[in-house]
Design a protein around this motif. Structure first.
Motif, mmCIF file in Angstrom:
data_model
loop_
_atom_site.group_PDB
_atom_site.id
_atom_site.type_symbol
_atom_site.label_atom_id
_atom_site.label_comp_id
_atom_site.label_asym_id
_atom_site.label_seq_id
_atom_site.Cartn_x
_atom_site.Cartn_y
_atom_site.Cartn_z
ATOM 1 N N UNK A 76 -12.350 -58.200 67.778
ATOM 2 C CA UNK A 76 -11.226 -58.855 68.420
ATOM 3 C C UNK A 76 -10.744 -58.077 69.619
ATOM 4 N N UNK A 77 -10.252 -58.805 70.607
ATOM 5 C CA UNK A 77 -9.666 -58.165 71.783
ATOM 6 C C UNK A 77 -8.745 -59.185 72.452
ATOM 7 N N UNK A 108 11.725 -55.156 90.477
ATOM 8 C CA UNK A 108 10.786 -54.044 90.645
ATOM 9 C C UNK A 108 9.613 -54.148 89.680
ATOM 10 N N UNK A 109 9.880 -54.670 88.484
ATOM 11 C CA UNK A 109 8.840 -54.773 87.450
ATOM 12 C C UNK A 109 8.797 -56.214 86.930
ATOM 13 N N UNK A 110 8.177 -57.123 87.652
ATOM 14 C CA UNK A 110 8.207 -58.547 87.275
ATOM 15 C C UNK A 110 7.347 -58.914 86.067
ATOM 16 N N UNK A 111 6.390 -58.051 85.719
ATOM 17 C CA UNK A 111 5.465 -58.385 84.640
ATOM 18 C C UNK A 111 5.416 -57.283 83.586
ATOM 19 N N UNK A 112 5.154 -57.698 82.356
ATOM 20 C CA UNK A 112 4.803 -56.769 81.280
ATOM 21 C C UNK A 112 3.398 -57.154 80.825
ATOM 22 N N UNK A 113 2.654 -56.181 80.295
ATOM 23 C CA UNK A 113 1.273 -56.448 79.872
ATOM 24 C C UNK A 113 0.992 -55.789 78.528
ATOM 25 N N UNK A 114 0.187 -56.494 77.734
ATOM 26 C CA UNK A 114 -0.299 -55.933 76.473
ATOM 27 C C UNK A 114 -1.811 -56.008 76.458
ATOM 28 N N UNK A 115 -2.463 -54.880 76.143
ATOM 29 C CA UNK A 115 -3.918 -54.808 76.028
ATOM 30 C C UNK A 115 -4.245 -54.215 74.662
ATOM 31 N N UNK A 135 -2.474 -51.635 70.278
ATOM 32 C CA UNK A 135 -2.612 -51.888 71.703
ATOM 33 C C UNK A 135 -1.645 -51.067 72.519
ATOM 34 N N UNK A 136 -1.701 -51.283 73.837
ATOM 35 C CA UNK A 136 -0.836 -50.578 74.780
ATOM 36 C C UNK A 136 0.058 -51.601 75.481
ATOM 37 N N UNK A 137 1.357 -51.352 75.446
ATOM 38 C CA UNK A 137 2.328 -52.227 76.101
ATOM 39 C C UNK A 137 2.850 -51.547 77.356
ATOM 40 N N UNK A 146 1.642 -49.602 70.756
ATOM 41 C CA UNK A 146 2.370 -50.388 69.761
ATOM 42 C C UNK A 146 1.357 -50.934 68.761
ATOM 43 N N UNK A 147 1.820 -51.225 67.559
ATOM 44 C CA UNK A 147 0.975 -51.843 66.537
ATOM 45 C C UNK A 147 1.604 -53.165 66.121
ATOM 46 N N UNK A 148 0.842 -54.243 66.228
ATOM 47 C CA UNK A 148 1.305 -55.563 65.836
ATOM 48 C C UNK A 148 0.796 -55.883 64.434
ATOM 49 N N UNK A 149 1.683 -56.333 63.565
ATOM 50 C CA UNK A 149 1.293 -56.753 62.219
ATOM 51 C C UNK A 149 1.099 -58.261 62.210
#
Length: 204
Positions: A76-77, A108-115, A135-137, A146-149
């Motif tokens: 998964x990715x 200044x920071x319009x976007x957030x990203x999760x990988x 993943x990395x937020x 961060x860890x998503x359950x």
């Protein structure tokens, strides 16, 4: 005698070819399918305690990204882009405050990203189920793990789209101060933020 030698030679010569074909098949069978995120069914909702009296809630919508998934191979990715200007709490004044430099500073920071960096699977009754995702937020100019359950994750054949769709719900709790968002923590608004992420993606 000659015939036996010839057959033996044919078998011997075909061994590398058979091995190559088998390897290619194994690689192909374990290749994860690609799914595109459906913005209408993907969002990030948050909840934060408000002076220990109530809970403020809101969400971010119109997310974009890509999912790669193969339950048989336990692969998964996912990558998600979160437009912070989509923030909605039901209170326009509160929305403006959260978008300001005091909090998300979306100018200044319009976007957030999760990988994602790692997916975890548990096999139950001959079926592989997603349990959590590391993943990395990236948000507010900072990147933290961060860890998503996974509370649920599944795939189905959409009769509307006529293609496979995968999706699920995930939860986590983050410390907002790790991303440099610490306004009002000393006045009683907690640094802990509960997140619920809904994801749905269609196979390409």
């Amino acid at each position: 005698m000659y015939r036996l030698s010839f057959l033996h030679t044919v078998r011997y010569c075909h061994k590398p070819l058979i091995g190559l074909l088998l390897s290619a098949w194994m690689v192909a069978s374990s290749h994860a399918a690609t799914y595109h995120i459906d913005p209408t069914h993907t969002n990030v909702r948050f909840a934060i305690d408000h002076f220990k009296t109530s809970t403020n809630t809101g969400g971010f919508y119109n997310l974009t990204g890509q999912l790669e998934y193969d339950p048989a191979a336990k692969i998964g990715n996912i990558s998600l882009t979160i437009p912070l200007n989509s923030l909605m709490t039901g209170d326009k004044a509160f929305d403006i405050a959260l978008k300001s430099p005091d909090f998300f500073d979306i100018g200044k920071y319009p976007l957030a990203r999760f990988e994602s960096t790692k997916w975890y699977f548990q096999t139950d009754k001959n079926r592989s189920a997603v349990t959590k995702v590391d993943g990395m937020l990236t948000m507010h100019g900072k990147t933290n793990p961060v860890t998503l359950t996974a509370t649920k994750f599944n795939c189905y054949l959409s009769y509307v789209l006529k293609k496979s769709v995968c999706g699920g719900d995930f939860t986590t709790t983050i410390d907002r101060t790790q991303w440099g968002i610490s306004k009002y923590t000393l006045l009683g608004i907690t640094e802990k933020v509960d997140l619920t992420i809904q994801i749905e993606a269609a196979k390409q």
